[in-house]
Design a protein around this motif. Structure first.
Motif, mmCIF file in Angstrom:
data_model
loop_
_atom_site.group_PDB
_atom_site.id
_atom_site.type_symbol
_atom_site.label_atom_id
_atom_site.label_comp_id
_atom_site.label_asym_id
_atom_site.label_seq_id
_atom_site.Cartn_x
_atom_site.Cartn_y
_atom_site.Cartn_z
ATOM 1 N N TYR A 183 0.830 -1.205 0.000
ATOM 2 C CA TYR A 183 0.000 0.000 0.000
ATOM 3 C C TYR A 183 0.867 1.260 0.000
ATOM 4 O O TYR A 183 0.610 2.195 -0.754
ATOM 5 N N PHE B 125 1.157 4.051 -2.939
ATOM 6 C CA PHE B 125 0.922 5.460 -2.613
ATOM 7 C C PHE B 125 2.129 6.307 -2.997
ATOM 8 O O PHE B 125 1.984 7.393 -3.558
ATOM 9 N N TYR C 80 4.475 5.769 -5.281
ATOM 10 C CA TYR C 80 4.773 5.897 -6.702
ATOM 11 C C TYR C 80 3.581 6.336 -7.548
ATOM 12 O O TYR C 80 3.766 6.904 -8.611
ATOM 13 N N LEU C 81 2.355 6.068 -7.108
ATOM 14 C CA LEU C 81 1.208 6.436 -7.926
ATOM 15 C C LEU C 81 0.535 7.728 -7.472
ATOM 16 O O LEU C 81 0.101 8.524 -8.296
ATOM 17 N N ARG C 82 0.399 7.920 -6.174
ATOM 18 C CA ARG C 82 -0.302 9.100 -5.680
ATOM 19 C C ARG C 82 0.612 10.322 -5.592
ATOM 20 O O ARG C 82 0.153 11.440 -5.756
ATOM 21 N N MET C 83 1.861 10.110 -5.275
ATOM 22 C CA MET C 83 2.800 11.231 -5.217
ATOM 23 C C MET C 83 3.456 11.360 -6.593
ATOM 24 O O MET C 83 4.526 10.816 -6.844
ATOM 25 N N HIS C 84 2.769 12.045 -7.468
ATOM 26 C CA HIS C 84 3.212 12.139 -8.864
ATOM 27 C C HIS C 84 4.570 12.824 -8.968
ATOM 28 O O HIS C 84 4.855 13.778 -8.264
#
Length: 97
Positions: free
Chosen positions: A15, A19, A21-25
């Motif tokens: 999780y 988060f 790598y994908l949510r924190m662009h």
């Protein structure tokens, strides 16, 4: 079947990595240091997850065991709690009379 500790830590790590790598662009103007700390943190977290997963075989190798003399801790806790509740109820009953 992996232990509950291993399952939980792998859920948390996956999780967190998703988060991270994908949510924190990553923006186009991201500095090298900002990119580096994500990779370093992910390697550290994966190391933690692997160490938790392999802690049981390592413990068996070094003969680390639970040395508790109580064979069934749940039954022990249940009986101690019941006897304590009965003792308190008896004391409360004698004070009311």
């Amino acid at each position: 079947m992996p232990s509950s500790h291993s399952q939980f830590i792998w859920f948390f790590i996956v999780y967190f990595l998703l988060f991270l790598y994908l949510r924190m662009h990553q923006t186009n103007n991201a500095r090298c240091v900002e990119l580096l700390w994500r990779h370093v943190l992910s390697v550290i977290l994966l190391g933690v997850a692997l160490s938790v997963s392999y802690s049981r075989p390592i413990s068996e190798f070094f003969l680390i065991r639970d040395t508790s003399l109580i064979p069934n801790i749940l039954w022990f806790e249940y009986t101690v709690t019941r006897s304590e509740a009965r003792n308190r109820q008896r004391k409360l009953g004698t004070k009311l009379q």
